[in-house]
Design a protein around this motif. Structure first.
Motif, short mmCIF file in Angstrom:
data_model
loop_
_atom_site.label_atom_id
_atom_site.label_comp_id
_atom_site.label_asym_id
_atom_site.label_seq_id
_atom_site.Cartn_x
_atom_site.Cartn_y
_atom_site.Cartn_z
N VAL A 101 0.83 -1.20 0.00
CA VAL A 101 0.00 0.00 0.00
C VAL A 101 0.87 1.25 0.00
CG1 VAL A 101 -1.64 1.35 1.35
CG2 VAL A 101 -1.97 -1.11 1.10
N GLU A 102 1.87 1.29 0.86
CA GLU A 102 2.72 2.47 0.94
C GLU A 102 3.49 2.69 -0.34
OE1 GLU A 102 5.05 1.80 4.42
OE2 GLU A 102 3.48 2.51 5.80
N ALA A 103 3.94 1.61 -0.99
CA ALA A 103 4.67 1.75 -2.25
C ALA A 103 3.77 2.31 -3.34
CB ALA A 103 5.25 0.40 -2.67
N ALA A 104 2.53 1.79 -3.42
CA ALA A 104 1.59 2.26 -4.44
C ALA A 104 1.23 3.73 -4.20
CB ALA A 104 0.33 1.41 -4.42
N ALA A 105 0.98 4.10 -2.95
CA ALA A 105 0.61 5.47 -2.64
C ALA A 105 1.78 6.42 -2.91
CB ALA A 105 0.19 5.57 -1.18
N SER A 106 2.98 5.98 -2.63
CA SER A 106 4.15 6.81 -2.89
C SER A 106 4.29 7.12 -4.37
CB SER A 106 5.42 6.10 -2.37
OG SER A 106 6.57 6.87 -2.66
N ARG A 107 4.03 6.11 -5.21
CA ARG A 107 4.09 6.33 -6.66
C ARG A 107 3.05 7.35 -7.10
NH1 ARG A 107 4.89 0.67 -6.64
NH2 ARG A 107 2.68 0.30 -7.09
N VAL A 108 1.84 7.23 -6.58
CA VAL A 108 0.78 8.16 -6.95
C VAL A 108 1.11 9.58 -6.50
CG1 VAL A 108 -1.63 8.81 -6.47
CG2 VAL A 108 -1.05 6.43 -7.00
N ARG A 109 1.59 9.74 -5.27
CA ARG A 109 1.95 11.09 -4.79
C ARG A 109 3.07 11.68 -5.63
NH1 ARG A 109 1.74 8.47 0.23
NH2 ARG A 109 4.02 8.56 0.38
N ARG A 110 4.03 10.85 -6.00
CA ARG A 110 5.16 11.32 -6.80
C ARG A 110 4.70 11.80 -8.17
NH1 ARG A 110 8.02 7.37 -5.71
NH2 ARG A 110 7.66 6.07 -7.56
N VAL A 111 3.82 11.04 -8.79
CA VAL A 111 3.30 11.44 -10.10
C VAL A 111 2.49 12.73 -9.99
CG1 VAL A 111 1.68 10.81 -11.94
CG2 VAL A 111 3.30 9.11 -11.06
N HIS A 112 1.61 12.81 -9.01
CA HIS A 112 0.77 14.00 -8.85
C HIS A 112 1.59 15.24 -8.56
CE1 HIS A 112 -3.16 11.62 -7.77
NE2 HIS A 112 -2.83 11.52 -9.04
N SER A 113 2.68 15.09 -7.84
CA SER A 113 3.49 16.25 -7.45
C SER A 113 4.12 16.94 -8.65
CB SER A 113 4.59 15.82 -6.47
OG SER A 113 5.57 15.03 -7.12
N ARG A 114 4.23 16.23 -9.77
CA ARG A 114 4.85 16.81 -10.96
C ARG A 114 3.83 17.40 -11.93
NH1 ARG A 114 7.97 11.76 -10.79
NH2 ARG A 114 6.66 10.93 -12.45
N MET A 115 2.54 17.32 -11.60
CA MET A 115 1.50 17.73 -12.54
C MET A 115 0.86 19.06 -12.16
SD MET A 115 -0.59 14.20 -13.26
CE MET A 115 0.15 12.85 -14.18
N SER A 116 0.48 19.81 -13.18
CA SER A 116 -0.28 21.04 -12.99
C SER A 116 -1.29 21.14 -14.13
CB SER A 116 0.64 22.26 -12.99
OG SER A 116 1.31 22.38 -14.25
N ALA A 117 -2.23 22.05 -13.98
CA ALA A 117 -3.25 22.24 -15.01
C ALA A 117 -3.69 23.70 -14.98
CB ALA A 117 -4.43 21.31 -14.78
N THR A 118 -4.55 24.06 -15.93
CA THR A 118 -5.04 25.43 -16.03
C THR A 118 -6.54 25.45 -15.80
OG1 THR A 118 -3.32 26.00 -17.64
CG2 THR A 118 -5.25 27.45 -17.52
N ASP A 119 -6.98 26.31 -14.90
CA ASP A 119 -8.40 26.45 -14.61
C ASP A 119 -9.11 26.98 -15.85
OD1 ASP A 119 -10.96 27.46 -13.74
OD2 ASP A 119 -10.22 27.42 -11.69
N PRO A 120 -10.11 26.25 -16.39
CA PRO A 120 -10.77 26.68 -17.63
C PRO A 120 -11.58 27.97 -17.47
CG PRO A 120 -11.96 24.84 -16.66
CD PRO A 120 -10.68 24.99 -15.87
N ARG A 121 -11.91 28.33 -16.24
CA ARG A 121 -12.72 29.52 -16.01
C ARG A 121 -11.89 30.77 -15.81
NH1 ARG A 121 -15.21 26.97 -10.79
NH2 ARG A 121 -12.95 26.69 -10.62
N THR A 122 -10.74 30.63 -15.15
CA THR A 122 -9.94 31.79 -14.78
C THR A 122 -8.59 31.87 -15.50
OG1 THR A 122 -8.83 30.64 -12.96
CG2 THR A 122 -10.96 31.68 -12.48
N GLY A 123 -8.15 30.77 -16.09
CA GLY A 123 -6.84 30.75 -16.71
C GLY A 123 -5.70 30.57 -15.72
N GLU A 124 -6.06 30.40 -14.45
CA GLU A 124 -5.05 30.25 -13.40
C GLU A 124 -4.44 28.85 -13.43
OE1 GLU A 124 -4.81 30.28 -8.48
OE2 GLU A 124 -6.75 30.49 -9.53
#
Length: 288
Positions: free
Chosen positions: A78-101
């Protein structure tokens, strides 16, 4: 030194195992995706970072493996799987479609929305399909799932842990929800997904595209949408009538009985997922 088998986050006496012993909870996963898509930032994060359009079945398989690991894996798994998910998420960003933020995918507000929509959908689908749970068990399920919330980086004290807290959370969130272009496109994609490439026989693909299997899936997707809260159905342009809830209950109960009948015809090794079977074997060893 304790040599008893490691049962991970939950175990055979948990409400979580009782709920997820029901195959119908897979429909809860589909319901949760429709619900999650109503959060503009959450759906933007998926649409802008995921390959779900190019490889929807692969993404579904990876998500299912993660959920299965959290439910039935050992603490180390469980800890190994969760660590992979947190690591992947930490590198991602996106743009708010309403504000451009620009925003981070692992913002607590987004993680909390995805978590609550998922666990509430699993629980609600199982109960409306006929699984009997006491009020204490319902609250117990939400409280147990705080462990899963912590795995993705949330502070458990900020996550709803009872049915009343989940209801209050949805009430607070409703002004922030709505249909964006990405939400509409995601909902359409969920309702009319492509045929898996692995089924590359022309006859099979034609059957799944136009034949009974496609219509059967429409029925499943329609039931998942009907199981949404009335306010969520209205956002998708549907009806909030109580009769829709009644029809959804009848449909999901029928599907639960159908799934049970089909599983009863299969050899025993195919009735339980490998992850759950391994966890049951560990539990049996502990009991022995």
């Amino acid at each position: 030194m304790d040599s008893s088998p490691d049962m991970g986050l939950f175990g055979p006496d948990s409400v979580t195992w009782k709920v997820h012993n029901e195959p119908i909870v897979t429909m809860g996963g589909l319901r949760s995706l429709y619900l999650q898509a109503l959060h503009p930032r959450a759906v933007a994060a998926v649409a802008q970072n995921s390959d779900y359009r190019a490889d929807p079945w692969g993404r579904l398989n990876r998500t299912s493996e993660y959920v299965g690991t959290v439910l039935y894996g050992s603490t180390t798994e469980v800890e190994a799987a969760a660590s992979r998910v947190r690591r992947v998420h930490s590198r991602m960003s996106a743009t708010d479609p309403r504000t451009g933020e620009s925003f981070r995918v692992d913002e607590p507000d987004l993680l909390r929305w995805v978590h609550v929509a998922e666990v509430e959908s699993f629980l609600t689908t199982a109960r409306r399909a006929g699984l009997r749970l006491t009020d204490e068990e319902v609250d117990g399920y939400y409280t147990e799932q705080l462990r899963a919330a912590e795995l993705v980086g949330l502070d458990p004290s900020t996550v709803p842990g009872t049915a009343a807290e989940v209801a209050a959370y949805y009430e607070r969130m409703r002004p922030e929800l709505g249909i964006t272009r990405e939400a509409a496109e995601t909902a359409l994609f969920l309702t009319v997904p492509p045929v898996p490439e692995v089924w590359n026989s022309r006859a099979i693909r034609l059957s799944l595209t136009l034949g009974p299997a496609r219509w059967a899936y429409f029925g499943i997707a329609g039931t998942a949408i009907a199981l949404l809260p009335a306010w969520a159905r209205k956002m998708y342009g549907g009806l909030g009538w109580p009769t829709t809830d009644l029809s959804a209950d009848l449909s999901v109960r029928g599907l639960r009985l159908l799934m049970a009948a089909i599983l009863a015809t299969l050899p025993r090794q195919y009735r339980v997922t490998p992850m759950r079977r391994a966890a049951l074997e560990r539990a049996g060893a502990a009991a022995g």
